[in-house]
Design a protein around this motif. Structure first.
Motif, PDB file in Angstrom:
ATOM      1  N   LEU A  84       4.991 -12.949  -1.253  1.00 56.56           N
ATOM      2  CA  LEU A  84       4.142 -13.737  -0.353  1.00 56.56           C
ATOM      3  C   LEU A  84       2.736 -13.150  -0.400  1.00 56.56           C
ATOM      4  CD1 LEU A  84       3.749 -15.887   1.905  1.00 56.56           C
ATOM      5  CD2 LEU A  84       4.228 -14.062   3.539  1.00 56.56           C
ATOM      6  N   MET A  85       1.760 -13.974  -0.778  1.00 55.36           N
ATOM      7  CA  MET A  85       0.367 -13.547  -0.840  1.00 55.36           C
ATOM      8  C   MET A  85      -0.364 -14.018   0.405  1.00 55.36           C
ATOM      9  SD  MET A  85      -0.029 -11.970  -3.807  1.00 55.36           S
ATOM     10  CE  MET A  85      -1.795 -12.027  -4.124  1.00 55.36           C
ATOM     11  N   LEU A  86      -1.121 -13.102   1.029  1.00 52.98           N
ATOM     12  CA  LEU A  86      -1.988 -13.441   2.164  1.00 52.98           C
ATOM     13  C   LEU A  86      -3.408 -13.044   1.776  1.00 52.98           C
ATOM     14  CD1 LEU A  86       0.349 -12.112   4.975  1.00 52.98           C
ATOM     15  CD2 LEU A  86      -0.138 -14.499   4.479  1.00 52.98           C
ATOM     16  N   LYS A  87      -4.015 -13.851   0.907  1.00 58.40           N
ATOM     17  CA  LYS A  87      -5.297 -13.463   0.321  1.00 58.40           C
ATOM     18  C   LYS A  87      -6.408 -13.383   1.353  1.00 58.40           C
ATOM     19  CE  LYS A  87      -4.259 -14.870  -4.384  1.00 58.40           C
ATOM     20  NZ  LYS A  87      -4.712 -15.560  -5.593  1.00 58.40           N
ATOM     21  N   GLY A  88      -6.332 -14.201   2.389  1.00 57.33           N
ATOM     22  CA  GLY A  88      -7.355 -14.145   3.421  1.00 57.33           C
ATOM     23  C   GLY A  88      -7.340 -12.849   4.197  1.00 57.33           C
ATOM     24  N   LYS A  89      -6.185 -12.177   4.201  1.00 57.11           N
ATOM     25  CA  LYS A  89      -6.048 -10.910   4.906  1.00 57.11           C
ATOM     26  C   LYS A  89      -5.967  -9.729   3.947  1.00 57.11           C
ATOM     27  CE  LYS A  89      -3.528 -13.037   8.772  1.00 57.11           C
ATOM     28  NZ  LYS A  89      -4.515 -12.768   9.823  1.00 57.11           N
ATOM     29  N   ASN A  90      -6.102  -9.997   2.644  1.00 57.84           N
ATOM     30  CA  ASN A  90      -6.011  -8.943   1.626  1.00 57.84           C
ATOM     31  C   ASN A  90      -4.683  -8.199   1.722  1.00 57.84           C
ATOM     32  OD1 ASN A  90      -9.141  -9.127   2.475  1.00 57.84           O
ATOM     33  ND2 ASN A  90      -8.935  -8.728   0.288  1.00 57.84           N
ATOM     34  N   GLN A  91      -3.608  -8.963   1.908  1.00 55.01           N
ATOM     35  CA  GLN A  91      -2.277  -8.388   2.051  1.00 55.01           C
ATOM     36  C   GLN A  91      -1.272  -9.169   1.215  1.00 55.01           C
ATOM     37  OE1 GLN A  91      -1.056  -7.793   6.150  1.00 55.01           O
ATOM     38  NE2 GLN A  91      -3.188  -7.722   6.823  1.00 55.01           N
ATOM     39  N   ALA A  92      -0.113  -8.572   1.009  1.00 48.48           N
ATOM     40  CA  ALA A  92       0.982  -9.242   0.312  1.00 48.48           C
ATOM     41  C   ALA A  92       2.291  -8.606   0.733  1.00 48.48           C
ATOM     42  CB  ALA A  92       0.808  -9.153  -1.198  1.00 48.48           C
ATOM     43  N   PHE A  93       3.382  -9.349   0.549  1.00 49.25           N
ATOM     44  CA  PHE A  93       4.724  -8.844   0.760  1.00 49.25           C
ATOM     45  C   PHE A  93       5.514  -9.031  -0.527  1.00 49.25           C
ATOM     46  CE2 PHE A  93       3.346  -9.117   5.048  1.00 49.25           C
ATOM     47  CZ  PHE A  93       4.189  -8.332   5.822  1.00 49.25           C
ATOM     48  N   LEU A  94       6.198  -7.979  -0.939  1.00 52.30           N
ATOM     49  CA  LEU A  94       7.080  -8.030  -2.107  1.00 52.30           C
ATOM     50  C   LEU A  94       8.509  -7.797  -1.658  1.00 52.30           C
ATOM     51  CD1 LEU A  94       5.580  -6.072  -5.155  1.00 52.30           C
ATOM     52  CD2 LEU A  94       5.895  -8.525  -4.918  1.00 52.30           C
ATOM     53  N   GLU A  95       9.415  -8.626  -2.139  1.00 51.98           N
ATOM     54  CA  GLU A  95      10.834  -8.417  -1.874  1.00 51.98           C
ATOM     55  C   GLU A  95      11.494  -7.976  -3.170  1.00 51.98           C
ATOM     56  OE1 GLU A  95      13.539 -11.332   0.432  1.00 51.98           O
ATOM     57  OE2 GLU A  95      14.041 -11.635  -1.689  1.00 51.98           O
TER      58      GLU A  95
END
Length: 533
Positions: A84-95
């Motif tokens: 899951l990419m959250l580009k507006g928050k400069n974050q991501a989640f990897l499973e």
């Protein structure tokens, strides 16, 4: 980046702007309303207190990071099953496929600071046990993930007890790089700039084999080599040309004897320059023979992921898939300035002229035409010879300071710069340089292709007459409006390095003094240097 050093350590609290919509997660700590919004904010914990989870939370990502680069962080440790990419928050989640793989990843990055594009990022366990993403909202990321999964399942993966497909660890920190379709020269410095986004580049050796430009590049860690290979294999350095073919080398360490334009050991800056043709260590030569067919016969399986990522919306490394060669330069200084020329006679000059833009942008390509806009004289159109040269000029000049103002350089919607109608006086705002003898790159294979560097305070001078002294050159460049901080002649005294006090002063000096008549048929050549004095 305040706080980066402390954020890298595991155990930093998450802040409120990292809370995410509960509709994206299957978590016992959140409840979801019918419209997909949170009925309460998720409780977040630091990773020391949170139990291990196969979902990894990644923060402080650089802007414009790609899905492939984020996935590459997890690939060396096991199968990545969701993103899951959250580009507006400069974050991501990897499973990851297993909790064990996630534990290995977090433990590794606790000891070794993870980096993306040379920017330290923060990795910790998520308090979510799995990701449940909306494929319609996460379509691009899922396309990249599917491509990578296909590679993992179709390659030569190992298997764990649960039957999960796990990517084998990177066998070496050394990559073997072949450049296909090499329409433009590729230098050692270009390779260093591209590959350093994935970790510390320690050594590079370039050479030609079977009429192809090749290189061996050593990272500080095999994980960085794995990330670079995944992201870059099959990609173009410039639009539609200079394709990277990357595989792991049989070598695990490079022995570099000289620091020059053919080889570089960034850990040993004291190495001599040699003659520019460094002998290859016998161990390297033997490995080259063993490696020689590794990429010529077939493309590495990982390139399929890169190709699929490109199909999902990625572009060439040059950053633009078009071929438009016209740039728009804005925020130029349109004022008139009274200066003294070298004979101390006061004269009025327009700060930015077609000629000054031709000289500056000509460092990065052959400028064909320049038009300063009649009703907006702080803006100009600059037509380069092709789109690649336009990209190069834009990447190096956008944001630089010229005549006291920070200029903006973007691609124009125009595909050519129109000349004024015959007989129409446009006050000298448009000039055609198509047949200029000052084009630096009109000769195929010119060494100028290998000496393209960003604007710097240090200038490289060449074509210096024998009777010109250091004092003469210091005075000449001081009169351009800056301060000369250092000077050094090359051994033959036909070339020299000269350092101004700022990059802005160096830019102005280059504009004023490139092609300056030194007498006796000598025209001074000025360019930016990567060196310091």
């Amino acid at each position: 980046m305040d706080g980066i050093a402390s954020d890298v350590a595991v155990g930093v609290k998450r802040s409120s702007d990292e809370l995410l919509s509960g509709s994206l997660y299957n978590s016992p700590n959140s409840s979801v309303t019918a419209n997909g919004s949170d009925s309460k904010k998720l409780r977040v914990e630091d990773s020391m207190d949170s139990p291990p989870s196969r979902v990894i939370h990644i923060r402080k990502l650089p802007n414009e990071v790609s899905e492939t680069e984020v996935i590459a962080l997890g690939l060396p440790f096991g199968k990545v099953t969701n993103i899951l990419m959250l580009k507006g928050k400069n974050q991501a989640f990897l499973e990851l496929g297993t909790e064990e793989a996630a534990v290995t990843m977090v433990n590794y990055y606790t000891a070794v600071t993870p980096q993306v594009r040379n920017v330290p990022v923060f990795i910790q366990y998520s308090n979510h046990k799995e990701l449940k993403t909306d494929s319609a909202l996460n379509q691009r990321a899922q396309a990249v993930l599917q491509a990578v999964s296909a590679v993992q399942e179709g390659g030569s993966p190992s298997s764990d007890a649960a039957g999960e497909s796990v990517l084998a660890p990177a066998p070496s920190p050394v990559l073997r790089i072949i450049i296909d379709n090499m329409f433009y020269p590729v230098t050692l410095d270009v390779l260093q700039q591209i590959f350093s986004k994935f970790g510390t580049v320690m050594k590079i050796i370039t050479f030609t084999k079977n009429n192809q430009f090749q290189a061996l590049l050593q990272f500080s860690d095999p994980v960085n080599a794995q990330q670079a290979k995944l992201s870059l294999d099959g990609q173009n350095i410039y639009n539609s040309c200079c394709t990277l073919r990357i595989d792991f080398s049989k070598l695990v360490n490079l022995n570099v004897k000289y620091n020059n334009d053919k080889s570089r050991d960034y850990t040993r800056p004291e190495l001599p320059a040699g003659d520019g043709q460094p002998p290859v260590d016998p161990a390297v030569a033997a490995a080259l023979n063993k490696d020689s067919t590794s990429l010529l016969g077939a493309i590495s399986p990982l390139s399929a992921a890169a190709a699929a990522a490109a199909a999902a919306g990625r572009v060439a490394l040059s950053g633009h898939s078009g071929t438009n060669g016209v740039l728009l330069a804005s925020n130029l200084n349109e004022e008139l300035l009274m200066l003294k020329d070298l004979r101390a006679h006061p004269q009025h000059f327009q700060m930015v002229t077609p000629q000054s833009l031709f000289t500056l942008f000509g460092v990065y390509g052959d400028v064909q035409r320049v038009k300063i806009l009649y009703n907006k004289k702080d803006s100009a159109l600059i037509q380069m010879a092709d789109g690649n040269q336009a990209q190069l000029a834009m990447s190096h000049l956008n944001g630089q300071k010229m005549y006291g103002k920070i200029i903006r350089v973007t691609l124009s919607k125009h595909h050519t710069v129109q000349l004024p109608r015959e007989g129409l006086d446009d006050q000298g705002l448009t000039k055609d340089f198509t047949n200029s003898p000052l084009h630096r790159f009109k000769k195929p294979g010119s060494k100028n292709f290998q000496n393209i560097f960003p604007p710097s305070a240090t200038l490289h001078l060449s074509n210096i007459p024998e009777d010109v002294t250091e004092d003469d050159l210091r005075l000449l460049f001081s009169n351009s409006g800056g301060t000369v901080k250092a000077f050094k002649f090359f051994q033959d005294r036909k070339m020299a390095l000269l350092q101004m006090s700022t990059v802005e002063e160096a830019i102005q000096a280059l504009i004023d003094l490139h092609n300056y008549d030194m007498g006796g048929g000598h025209r001074l050549r000025v360019s930016f240097s990567k060196s310091t004095i």
